[in-house]
Design a protein around this motif. Structure first.
Motif, PDB file in Angstrom:
ATOM      1  N   ILE A 131       0.853  -1.196   0.000  1.00 46.26           N
ATOM      2  CA  ILE A 131       0.000   0.000   0.000  1.00 46.26           C
ATOM      3  C   ILE A 131       0.887   1.243   0.000  1.00 46.26           C
ATOM      4  O   ILE A 131       1.846   1.331   0.776  1.00 46.26           O
ATOM      5  CB  ILE A 131      -0.934   0.026   1.227  1.00 46.26           C
ATOM      6  N   LEU A 132       0.567   2.183  -0.879  1.00 47.87           N
ATOM      7  CA  LEU A 132       1.289   3.459  -0.937  1.00 47.87           C
ATOM      8  C   LEU A 132       0.266   4.594  -0.840  1.00 47.87           C
ATOM      9  O   LEU A 132      -0.705   4.622  -1.591  1.00 47.87           O
ATOM     10  CB  LEU A 132       2.057   3.565  -2.262  1.00 47.87           C
ATOM     11  N   ILE A 133       0.501   5.515   0.092  1.00 45.75           N
ATOM     12  CA  ILE A 133      -0.375   6.681   0.228  1.00 45.75           C
ATOM     13  C   ILE A 133       0.127   7.763  -0.728  1.00 45.75           C
ATOM     14  O   ILE A 133       1.313   8.104  -0.717  1.00 45.75           O
ATOM     15  CB  ILE A 133      -0.372   7.216   1.680  1.00 45.75           C
ATOM     16  N   THR A 134      -0.788   8.290  -1.552  1.00 47.76           N
ATOM     17  CA  THR A 134      -0.381   9.226  -2.611  1.00 47.76           C
ATOM     18  C   THR A 134      -1.120  10.559  -2.502  1.00 47.76           C
ATOM     19  O   THR A 134      -2.065  10.693  -1.722  1.00 47.76           O
ATOM     20  CB  THR A 134      -0.693   8.623  -3.999  1.00 47.76           C
ATOM     21  N   VAL A 135      -0.687  11.507  -3.310  1.00 49.60           N
ATOM     22  CA  VAL A 135      -1.329  12.813  -3.369  1.00 49.60           C
ATOM     23  C   VAL A 135      -2.538  12.695  -4.302  1.00 49.60           C
ATOM     24  O   VAL A 135      -2.450  12.915  -5.506  1.00 49.60           O
ATOM     25  CB  VAL A 135      -0.340  13.885  -3.864  1.00 49.60           C
ATOM     26  N   GLY A 136      -3.659  12.308  -3.744  1.00 47.54           N
ATOM     27  CA  GLY A 136      -4.856  12.072  -4.548  1.00 47.54           C
ATOM     28  C   GLY A 136      -4.718  10.781  -5.345  1.00 47.54           C
ATOM     29  O   GLY A 136      -3.608  10.233  -5.490  1.00 47.54           O
ATOM     30  N   GLY A 137      -5.823  10.306  -5.862  1.00 45.20           N
ATOM     31  CA  GLY A 137      -5.773   9.156  -6.760  1.00 45.20           C
ATOM     32  C   GLY A 137      -4.942   9.485  -7.990  1.00 45.20           C
ATOM     33  O   GLY A 137      -4.295   8.614  -8.584  1.00 45.20           O
ATOM     34  N   SER A 138      -4.930  10.768  -8.368  1.00 40.93           N
ATOM     35  CA  SER A 138      -4.212  11.197  -9.569  1.00 40.93           C
ATOM     36  C   SER A 138      -2.748  10.780  -9.550  1.00 40.93           C
ATOM     37  O   SER A 138      -2.215  10.273 -10.537  1.00 40.93           O
ATOM     38  CB  SER A 138      -4.283  12.717  -9.718  1.00 40.93           C
ATOM     39  N   GLU A 151     -10.694   3.004  -8.877  1.00 36.99           N
ATOM     40  CA  GLU A 151     -11.941   2.773  -8.153  1.00 36.99           C
ATOM     41  C   GLU A 151     -12.320   3.951  -7.269  1.00 36.99           C
ATOM     42  O   GLU A 151     -12.934   3.790  -6.213  1.00 36.99           O
ATOM     43  CB  GLU A 151     -11.810   1.469  -7.343  1.00 36.99           C
ATOM     44  N   ILE A 152     -11.979   5.152  -7.734  1.00 31.83           N
ATOM     45  CA  ILE A 152     -12.194   6.353  -6.920  1.00 31.83           C
ATOM     46  C   ILE A 152     -13.679   6.566  -6.554  1.00 31.83           C
ATOM     47  O   ILE A 152     -14.001   7.159  -5.540  1.00 31.83           O
ATOM     48  CB  ILE A 152     -11.598   7.601  -7.627  1.00 31.83           C
ATOM     49  N   TYR A 153     -14.593   6.054  -7.382  1.00 31.98           N
ATOM     50  CA  TYR A 153     -16.028   6.216  -7.093  1.00 31.98           C
ATOM     51  C   TYR A 153     -16.650   4.960  -6.463  1.00 31.98           C
ATOM     52  O   TYR A 153     -17.867   4.795  -6.471  1.00 31.98           O
ATOM     53  CB  TYR A 153     -16.795   6.575  -8.367  1.00 31.98           C
ATOM     54  N   ALA A 154     -15.801   4.071  -5.919  1.00 28.28           N
ATOM     55  CA  ALA A 154     -16.307   2.783  -5.418  1.00 28.28           C
ATOM     56  C   ALA A 154     -17.420   2.924  -4.381  1.00 28.28           C
ATOM     57  O   ALA A 154     -18.327   2.096  -4.321  1.00 28.28           O
ATOM     58  CB  ALA A 154     -15.147   1.977  -4.824  1.00 28.28           C
ATOM     59  N   GLU A 155     -17.362   3.977  -3.572  1.00 31.20           N
ATOM     60  CA  GLU A 155     -18.388   4.141  -2.531  1.00 31.20           C
ATOM     61  C   GLU A 155     -19.715   4.610  -3.105  1.00 31.20           C
ATOM     62  O   GLU A 155     -20.727   4.597  -2.425  1.00 31.20           O
ATOM     63  CB  GLU A 155     -17.912   5.147  -1.479  1.00 31.20           C
ATOM     64  N   ASN A 179      -7.427   4.196  -5.414  1.00 32.60           N
ATOM     65  CA  ASN A 179      -8.623   4.763  -4.812  1.00 32.60           C
ATOM     66  C   ASN A 179      -8.197   6.008  -4.046  1.00 32.60           C
ATOM     67  O   ASN A 179      -7.010   6.350  -4.029  1.00 32.60           O
ATOM     68  CB  ASN A 179      -9.288   3.726  -3.893  1.00 32.60           C
ATOM     69  N   GLY A 180      -9.155   6.684  -3.416  1.00 36.93           N
ATOM     70  CA  GLY A 180      -8.796   7.894  -2.690  1.00 36.93           C
ATOM     71  C   GLY A 180      -9.946   8.385  -1.843  1.00 36.93           C
ATOM     72  O   GLY A 180     -10.978   7.739  -1.758  1.00 36.93           O
ATOM     73  N   PHE A 181      -9.730   9.526  -1.215  1.00 35.92           N
ATOM     74  CA  PHE A 181     -10.686  10.032  -0.228  1.00 35.92           C
ATOM     75  C   PHE A 181     -11.575  11.142  -0.784  1.00 35.92           C
ATOM     76  O   PHE A 181     -12.544  11.524  -0.155  1.00 35.92           O
ATOM     77  CB  PHE A 181      -9.917  10.544   0.998  1.00 35.92           C
ATOM     78  N   SER A 182     -11.231  11.671  -1.969  1.00 38.06           N
ATOM     79  CA  SER A 182     -11.882  12.882  -2.453  1.00 38.06           C
ATOM     80  C   SER A 182     -13.391  12.729  -2.601  1.00 38.06           C
ATOM     81  O   SER A 182     -14.161  13.553  -2.119  1.00 38.06           O
ATOM     82  CB  SER A 182     -11.304  13.277  -3.814  1.00 38.06           C
ATOM     83  N   LYS A 183     -13.823  11.684  -3.293  1.00 40.34           N
ATOM     84  CA  LYS A 183     -15.241  11.589  -3.648  1.00 40.34           C
ATOM     85  C   LYS A 183     -16.068  11.012  -2.505  1.00 40.34           C
ATOM     86  O   LYS A 183     -17.103  11.555  -2.149  1.00 40.34           O
ATOM     87  CB  LYS A 183     -15.418  10.729  -4.907  1.00 40.34           C
ATOM     88  N   ALA A 184     -15.621   9.912  -1.915  1.00 42.15           N
ATOM     89  CA  ALA A 184     -16.420   9.240  -0.887  1.00 42.15           C
ATOM     90  C   ALA A 184     -16.550  10.091   0.368  1.00 42.15           C
ATOM     91  O   ALA A 184     -17.599  10.139   1.000  1.00 42.15           O
ATOM     92  CB  ALA A 184     -15.809   7.893  -0.535  1.00 42.15           C
ATOM     93  N   SER A 201     -15.780  13.449   0.586  1.00 43.11           N
ATOM     94  CA  SER A 201     -15.791  14.886   0.302  1.00 43.11           C
ATOM     95  C   SER A 201     -14.480  15.539   0.734  1.00 43.11           C
ATOM     96  O   SER A 201     -14.478  16.510   1.480  1.00 43.11           O
ATOM     97  CB  SER A 201     -16.938  15.570   1.052  1.00 43.11           C
ATOM     98  N   MET A 202     -13.382  14.985   0.297  1.00 44.15           N
ATOM     99  CA  MET A 202     -12.075  15.500   0.743  1.00 44.15           C
ATOM    100  C   MET A 202     -11.198  15.922  -0.432  1.00 44.15           C
ATOM    101  O   MET A 202      -9.965  15.737  -0.395  1.00 44.15           O
ATOM    102  CB  MET A 202     -11.352  14.429   1.570  1.00 44.15           C
ATOM    103  N   THR A 203     -11.791  16.532  -1.456  1.00 43.12           N
ATOM    104  CA  THR A 203     -11.029  16.849  -2.668  1.00 43.12           C
ATOM    105  C   THR A 203      -9.766  17.658  -2.392  1.00 43.12           C
ATOM    106  O   THR A 203      -8.702  17.350  -2.909  1.00 43.12           O
ATOM    107  CB  THR A 203     -11.902  17.607  -3.684  1.00 43.12           C
ATOM    108  N   GLY A 204      -9.904  18.691  -1.563  1.00 38.39           N
ATOM    109  CA  GLY A 204      -8.775  19.593  -1.344  1.00 38.39           C
ATOM    110  C   GLY A 204      -7.674  19.010  -0.462  1.00 38.39           C
ATOM    111  O   GLY A 204      -6.587  19.572  -0.382  1.00 38.39           O
ATOM    112  N   TRP A 205      -7.946  17.896   0.194  1.00 34.91           N
ATOM    113  CA  TRP A 205      -6.943  17.300   1.087  1.00 34.91           C
ATOM    114  C   TRP A 205      -5.887  16.534   0.285  1.00 34.91           C
ATOM    115  O   TRP A 205      -4.814  16.237   0.787  1.00 34.91           O
ATOM    116  CB  TRP A 205      -7.591  16.331   2.071  1.00 34.91           C
ATOM    117  N   ARG A 206      -6.210  16.216  -0.949  1.00 36.14           N
ATOM    118  CA  ARG A 206      -5.324  15.484  -1.857  1.00 36.14           C
ATOM    119  C   ARG A 206      -4.814  14.183  -1.247  1.00 36.14           C
ATOM    120  O   ARG A 206      -3.624  14.021  -0.962  1.00 36.14           O
ATOM    121  CB  ARG A 206      -4.125  16.358  -2.300  1.00 36.14           C
ATOM    122  N   MET A 207      -5.723  13.239  -1.043  1.00 31.15           N
ATOM    123  CA  MET A 207      -5.358  11.968  -0.448  1.00 31.15           C
ATOM    124  C   MET A 207      -5.848  10.801  -1.287  1.00 31.15           C
ATOM    125  O   MET A 207      -7.040  10.679  -1.568  1.00 31.15           O
ATOM    126  CB  MET A 207      -5.995  11.846   0.951  1.00 31.15           C
ATOM    127  N   GLY A 208      -4.914   9.967  -1.691  1.00 32.02           N
ATOM    128  CA  GLY A 208      -5.275   8.765  -2.435  1.00 32.02           C
ATOM    129  C   GLY A 208      -4.337   7.631  -2.069  1.00 32.02           C
ATOM    130  O   GLY A 208      -3.465   7.796  -1.208  1.00 32.02           O
TER     131      GLY A 208
END
Lengths: 160, 390
Positions: free
Chosen positions: B94-101, B204-208, B233-238, B240-247
């Motif tokens: 597992i690698l934590i990234t700056v957004g799913g991007s 799978e960013i929209y998985a939730e 995957n990431g936290f932005s969509k599920a 509501s954390m778009t600006g936190w840039r977490m994937g």
């Protein structure tokens, strides 16, 4: 469906029957029937707008009154609570746990108005042993709706 | 200076996103009712924001390990197991990234060598093609069809595979079409891929956000697929954390180690504050995520019903938060439709071809907006169509 319908109505009671039916994936008739039924059962008690009166130059004031009451043997707090509820000045009445018994929200045209109502009507009531009046200075949130923000969408057009 | 000769021709050749171009136009107008944004309207749940604030107050403001906080990676592993029956080793997979991007970029750069082919189903999110080109790869586009509910079919996949195929991008639930791949759809794709050396990037960013009682299934959970799949995957969509840039990216240690090297040199680590907040998102927010999904579901029904009533055929999107109505019967191209709608009614939707040529004849309308906003937009689109017919 009923619980979802209630949530929807609580959030916005101005949607049309058709819109609510679409949003819930139900038949319009079924939604109308459910609302009808819940109105008759007394689950739905009314439909109101949430208004920030401060924005319409309204000088009304309201206060939260803590009421200590000696409960009656058979009726408990019911009798006093119901009597208090009948006054048009009274907006809400709640039975509380903790240091006092009833919370009464009272509205009036001025501080003086409310103080007079408490002194003359509530404090003198049989079984009421004490009152404490707290005036509301400003409202920030009402019925789940924040009054302090401007409700604006601050998302920029940045997403891809 | 002659910049055209100085700059990297690969980069010069990349066109800015078609969405961007359209938004720039919208921004010159006043009182635009937009259905354009692919960003939740709900603010980040308060307990998540609080966790970020508390981490700042506690002075947690330094780099984390390159792969991300171990506690967060463990949280992600638990979450994926709980939600999608995926098992990953938090220390190596597992690698934590700056957004799913960033995870998408890292995967493509880690696996694609010059000349390698990357199969990309379209219409889909706009980044896969340019990133593939930057890596020297060759995008091979599969145009998914409305009559297949914009799903990737095994026939189309087979036809696209060559000896040079390195990877398949699997962007489901899909932005902009709202298509999802159900378990039986994925089985067919897996059958084509088993026994090959083709890797899969499952975005799978929209998985939730899947609707109609169909929970998201990850292709990595199918037999023999984990070894060839990197899940993004990431936290932005599920949450509501778009600006936190977490994937995050999850996959075989051999691939993740390479992506982590790129991440290490290009990024160092994902933002520390966001990482602490993300732990709370995955452990304490099930209820609020479900509530948001329910709200999206209601808006989804409202907007789909609205488009169909207006005579713009709109399939039921099964995932993400976009409706993708067909505008062919207006006789306009997608671009013309969007431009005229914006100019005459100040309503912004995005032309389908911004997501690939196969999007022609469609427009994307996001329903990350309040019901009142959606109703107003639909009303104006109705007026627009009436005036067109006059």
């Amino acid at each position: 469906m009923k619980l979802k319908l209630l949530k929807l109505l609580y959030k916005n009671s101005r949607l049309s029957l058709e819109e609510m039916a679409t949003m819930l994936g139900a038949e319009t008739k079924a939604v109308a029937a459910a609302i009808d039924e819940m109105e008759k059962e007394g689950v739905i008690r009314g439909y109101k707008a949430v208004i920030d009166w401060e924005r319409v130059d309204n000088t009304n004031v309201s206060a939260l009154i803590e009421l200590k009451v000696t409960p009656k043997a058979a009726l408990g707090f019911e009798e006093v609570a119901e009597t208090v509820s009948k006054y048009p000045e009274v907006e809400s009445v709640y039975l509380m746990s903790g240091g006092y018994d009833l919370t009464v929200i009272v509205k009036g045209k001025s501080f003086h108005d409310v103080a007079k109502f408490v002194a003359k009507e509530l404090a003198t009531m049989e079984n009421v042993t004490s009152t404490a009046t707290h005036f509301v200075l400003r409202r920030y949130k009402e019925s789940d709706i924040q009054l302090c923000d401007r409700n604006s969408d601050d998302r920029g057009l940045y997403s891809l | 200076m002659n910049y055209d000769q100085l700059l990297n021709p690969e980069v010069l050749n990349i066109q800015p996103s078609g969405i961007r171009r359209f938004f720039d136009l919208a921004e010159t107008m006043s009182e635009v009712i937009s259905l354009g944004v692919g960003e939740p309207d709900f603010p980040t749940p308060w307990q998540i924001r609080k966790a970020g604030i508390q981490s700042l107050e506690a002075g947690k403001t330094r780099y984390t390990s390159n792969s991300g906080l171990q506690s967060l990676r463990e949280t992600v592993a638990d979450y994926l197991e709980r939600k999608y029956q995926l098992t990953y080793d938090p220390l190596q997979e597992i690698l934590i990234t700056v957004g799913g991007s960033e995870a998408i970029d890292g995967f493509i750069r880690a696996v694609v060598a010059p000349g390698d082919e990357v199969i990309i189903p379209q219409p889909s999110y706009v980044c896969y093609e340019p990133i593939t080109r930057l890596a020297g790869g060759v995008p091979v586009i599969i145009e998914t069809k409305a009559e297949d509910q914009f799903k990737l079919t095994p026939e189309a996949l087979k036809a696209a595979i060559t000896p040079k195929t390195k990877a398949l991008i699997l962007p489901y639930p899909c932005n902009p079409t709202g298509a999802i791949m159900e378990k039986e759809d994925l089985e067919k794709i897996a059958k084509v891929l088993r026994g090959t050396d083709i890797l899969v990037l499952s975005d799978e960013i929209y998985a939730e956000l899947t609707f109609g009682g169909k929970s998201h299934v990850s292709i990595a959970s199918l037999p023999d697929m984990k070894e060839r799949t990197v899940v993004v995957n990431g936290f932005s969509k599920a949450f509501s954390m778009t600006g936190w840039r977490m994937g995050y990216a999850c996959g075989p240690q051999e691939i993740l180690a390479q992506i982590t090297k790129i991440h290490q040199f290009a990024i160092m680590c994902a933002p520390t504050t966001s990482q602490y907040a993300a732990i709370v998102a995955m452990t304490e927010c099930d209820e609020i995520v479900a509530e948001m999904a329910e709200e999206y579901d209601m808006r989804r029904r409202l907007i789909v019903d609205g488009f169909n009533r207006l005579g713009l055929t709109c399939r039921d999107p099964k995932g993400a938060f976009y409706a993708f109505p067909c505008i062919e019967k207006t006789g306009l191209t997608s671009e013309e439709f969007c431009q005229k709608l914006l100019e005459s009614k100040h309503v912004a939707v995005v032309p389908g071809p911004a997501f690939g040529k196969g999007g022609e004849g469609f427009v994307r309308a996001s329903y990350c907006y309040s019901t009142d906003h959606i109703k107003e937009a639909l009303k104006r689109i109705g007026e627009f169509l009436e005036e067109l017919n006059r």
